[in-house]
Enzyme design. Structure first.
Site, PDB file in Angstrom:
ATOM      1  N   HIS A 288     -25.058  33.019  65.772  1.00 26.34           N
ATOM      2  CA  HIS A 288     -23.734  33.230  65.462  1.00 26.34           C
ATOM      3  C   HIS A 288     -22.764  33.907  66.653  1.00 26.34           C
ATOM      4  O   HIS A 288     -21.351  33.860  66.288  1.00 26.34           O
ATOM      5  CB  HIS A 288     -23.306  33.530  64.070  1.00 26.34           C
ATOM      6  CG  HIS A 288     -23.635  35.136  63.736  1.00 26.34           C
ATOM      7  ND1 HIS A 288     -22.159  35.983  63.668  1.00 26.34           N
ATOM      8  CD2 HIS A 288     -24.363  35.768  63.796  1.00 26.34           C
ATOM      9  CE1 HIS A 288     -22.938  37.188  63.572  1.00 26.34           C
ATOM     10  NE2 HIS A 288     -23.637  37.737  63.312  1.00 26.34           N
TER      11      HIS A 288
ATOM     12  N   CYS B  15     -20.464  45.638  61.549  1.00 29.19           N
ATOM     13  CA  CYS B  15     -20.843  47.117  60.569  1.00 29.19           C
ATOM     14  C   CYS B  15     -21.069  48.334  59.696  1.00 29.19           C
ATOM     15  O   CYS B  15     -20.828  48.790  59.032  1.00 29.19           O
ATOM     16  CB  CYS B  15     -22.530  46.842  61.266  1.00 29.19           C
ATOM     17  SG  CYS B  15     -22.445  45.426  62.079  1.00 29.19           S
TER      18      CYS B  15
ATOM     19  N   SER C 113     -29.484  36.242  68.586  1.00 38.81           N
ATOM     20  CA  SER C 113     -28.667  35.907  67.017  1.00 38.81           C
ATOM     21  C   SER C 113     -27.753  34.369  67.699  1.00 38.81           C
ATOM     22  O   SER C 113     -27.072  34.020  68.282  1.00 38.81           O
ATOM     23  CB  SER C 113     -27.431  36.519  66.679  1.00 38.81           C
ATOM     24  OG  SER C 113     -27.157  36.308  64.994  1.00 38.81           O
TER      25      SER C 113
ATOM     26  N   GLY D  11     -30.358  38.416  64.709  1.00 38.41           N
ATOM     27  CA  GLY D  11     -30.283  39.124  65.336  1.00 38.41           C
ATOM     28  C   GLY D  11     -30.597  40.955  64.264  1.00 38.41           C
ATOM     29  O   GLY D  11     -32.483  41.533  65.101  1.00 38.41           O
ATOM     30  N   THR D  12     -30.958  40.780  63.491  1.00 40.12           N
ATOM     31  CA  THR D  12     -31.198  42.331  62.464  1.00 40.12           C
ATOM     32  C   THR D  12     -32.271  41.720  61.981  1.00 40.12           C
ATOM     33  O   THR D  12     -33.243  42.545  62.404  1.00 40.12           O
ATOM     34  CB  THR D  12     -30.759  41.878  61.369  1.00 40.12           C
ATOM     35  OG1 THR D  12     -29.034  41.942  61.974  1.00 40.12           O
ATOM     36  CG2 THR D  12     -30.908  43.384  60.435  1.00 40.12           C
TER      37      THR D  12
HETATM   38  C1  LIG Z   1     -24.329  40.971  65.321  1.00 39.75           C
HETATM   39  C2  LIG Z   1     -25.323  41.661  66.772  1.00 39.75           C
HETATM   40  C3  LIG Z   1     -26.887  42.367  65.787  1.00 39.75           C
HETATM   41  C4  LIG Z   1     -27.323  41.545  64.337  1.00 39.75           C
HETATM   42  O1  LIG Z   1     -27.251  40.058  64.730  1.00 39.75           O
HETATM   43  P1  LIG Z   1     -27.188  39.219  63.221  1.00 39.75           P
HETATM   44  O2  LIG Z   1     -27.316  38.289  63.296  1.00 39.75           O
HETATM   45  O3  LIG Z   1     -25.598  38.851  62.668  1.00 39.75           O
HETATM   46  O4  LIG Z   1     -28.370  39.853  61.658  1.00 39.75           O
HETATM   47  C5  LIG Z   1     -28.010  42.463  66.011  1.00 39.75           C
HETATM   48  N1  LIG Z   1     -27.147  43.692  67.918  1.00 39.75           N
HETATM   49  C6  LIG Z   1     -26.228  42.845  68.250  1.00 39.75           C
HETATM   50  C7  LIG Z   1     -26.097  43.547  69.015  1.00 39.75           C
HETATM   51  C8  LIG Z   1     -25.242  42.491  67.417  1.00 39.75           C
HETATM   52  O5  LIG Z   1     -23.927  42.154  68.263  1.00 39.75           O
END
Ligand SMILES: *Cc1c(COP(=O)(O)O)cnc(C)c1O
Length: 386
Positions: free
Chosen positions: A203, A323, A201, A70-71
């Protein structure tokens, strides 16, 4: 009893996902770019995974760019668009986001601000919904991109993204949404909803960590963040994470079997019971709320000590986002919905998964009630209760 209610932070990988991934470590370990049989086999499975994933959001396979999660998808969408547009728009570039975005979006915007991009951070109401009027007023001739998350990771607010996307399209502005939390829980049809870019994402949906994707509508141009080979349309070079990609597709496949009605029922049980605790408030909306999200504040309680005491009793919970849990400031989301700092410090986020049972909910309700009562007894701030 051990109860995992921090599925907003990450989820258990589904056994079927682990099973299929294993094959790609031991037997089908080819590089998807190689010409020999090992490579062709990996390529075919990557492309089949891409089809499954594209279909899940009504996109075309060539609109899916695999990333590390996601990041990275948020960064690639936002920086990628702004960098591409520098050539056309020059110095006066403007983008719009909200005050309650995930740090992956907020910190990306902050980084761009340092490079001269103007950023408007939209307010949200007391339930976390973005101010649509303010959005309309904020769009100028210099606005390139609007980035508004689909579902909030802390308080579960599900934004009306189709309405937002339409406003953007009417004004010729691109629309990106971070759909990491809503994926497989809310219906996402990128065509019907008019979404230009979206982040996902693995996970958070019982897939592996370190894999995700960006949906980029055909015809939209972005710059890659890193340079290398020609993988993923040249937008995300680097040897494909074949086990991750195949695992992600399997996680998407098995997600269609999840009983979301039951998840919602358990969520509402949890909310109903925890609201019975004196001086508690539900953060986020009752309607238009992510199906697995519960977030409450308890007056005179420190969120951190609540989490640690619950952990002692076997309940894994969170104060908000994983985070920001090492920071001492109250959550930017709870501040944005108007909670005073002293209340925002006492928040508890419980996020359910398909594995959550009614028994676990009952157990959790009892433990939260006990811990809140005990902590309040010790608290000099707590005047009620006796
Ligand atoms: C967890 C999350 C992310 C980050 O995703 P990763 O795969 O951990 O980098 C980004 N946006 C939201 C809304 C999330 O909940």
């Amino acid at each position: 009893m051990k109860v995992y209610l921090d599925n907003g932070a990450t989820t258990k990988v589904d056994a079927e996902v682990v099973k299929v991934m294993n094959i790609y470590f031991t037997d089908k370990y080819g590089n998807a770019s190689s010409l020999h049989g090992f490579g062709r086999e990996a390529r075919e499975d990557v492309e089949n995974a891409r089809k499954v994933i594209a279909k899940s959001i009504n996109a075309e396979p060539n609109e899916i760019i695999f990333t590390s999660g996601g990041t990275e998808s948020d960064n690639l969408a936002i920086k990628g668009i702004m960098e591409y547009c520098v050539s056309g728009k020059g110095k006066n570039m403007h983008m719009i986001t909200s005050k309650i975005e995930h740090p992956a979006v907020l910190n990306t915007c902050e980084c761009l601000q340092k490079q001269g991009v103007k950023v408007t951070y939209l307010d949200v109401d007391s339930k976390g919904f973005v101010d649509i009027k303010q959005l309309k007023k904020s769009i100028t001739k210099d606005t390139v991109l609007v980035s508004i998350m689909h579902a909030n990771n802390e308080i579960g607010t599900v934004q009306p993204v189709a309405e937002i996307a339409k406003i953007c399209r009417d004004k010729n502005v691109l629309f990106h949404t971070d759909a990491v939390q809503s994926y497989t829980k809310e219906r996402i049809d990128v065509k019907e909803m008019g979404i230009d870019l979206a982040s996902f994402s693995g996970h958070k949906i019982h897939g592996p960590k370190g894999i995700g994707f960006l949906y980029k509508r055909t015809g939209i141009h972005i710059c890659p963040l890193i340079n290398g080979g020609g993988h993923e349309l040249g937008l995300r070079p680097g040897t494909e994470n074949v086990p991750g990609i195949v695992g992600l597709a399997k996680a998407v496949e098995v997600s269609s079997k999840v009983d979301l009605k039951n998840m919602k029922k358990l969520r509402d049980m949890l909310i109903k019971e925890l609201k019975k605790i004196p001086e508690s408030i539900l953060n986020g909306p009752a309607e238009g709320r992510l199906v697995n999200n519960v977030n409450l504040c308890f007056k005179s309680i420190e969120g951190e000590s609540l989490i640690l005491h619950l952990d002692d009793k076997g309940v894994a919970a969170s104060t908000g986002s994983a985070c920001s849990s090492h920071k001492l400031e109250p959550s930017h989301v709870l501040t944005a919905i108007g909670l005073p700092a002293e209340v925002a410090h006492g928040s508890l986020r419980l996020t359910l998964s398909k594995y959550t049972t009614e028994k676990e909910i009952d157990y959790t309700v009892k433990r939260v009630k006990d811990v809140v009562a005990n902590l309040r007894e010790l608290s000099p701030l707590w005047k009620g209760g006796d």
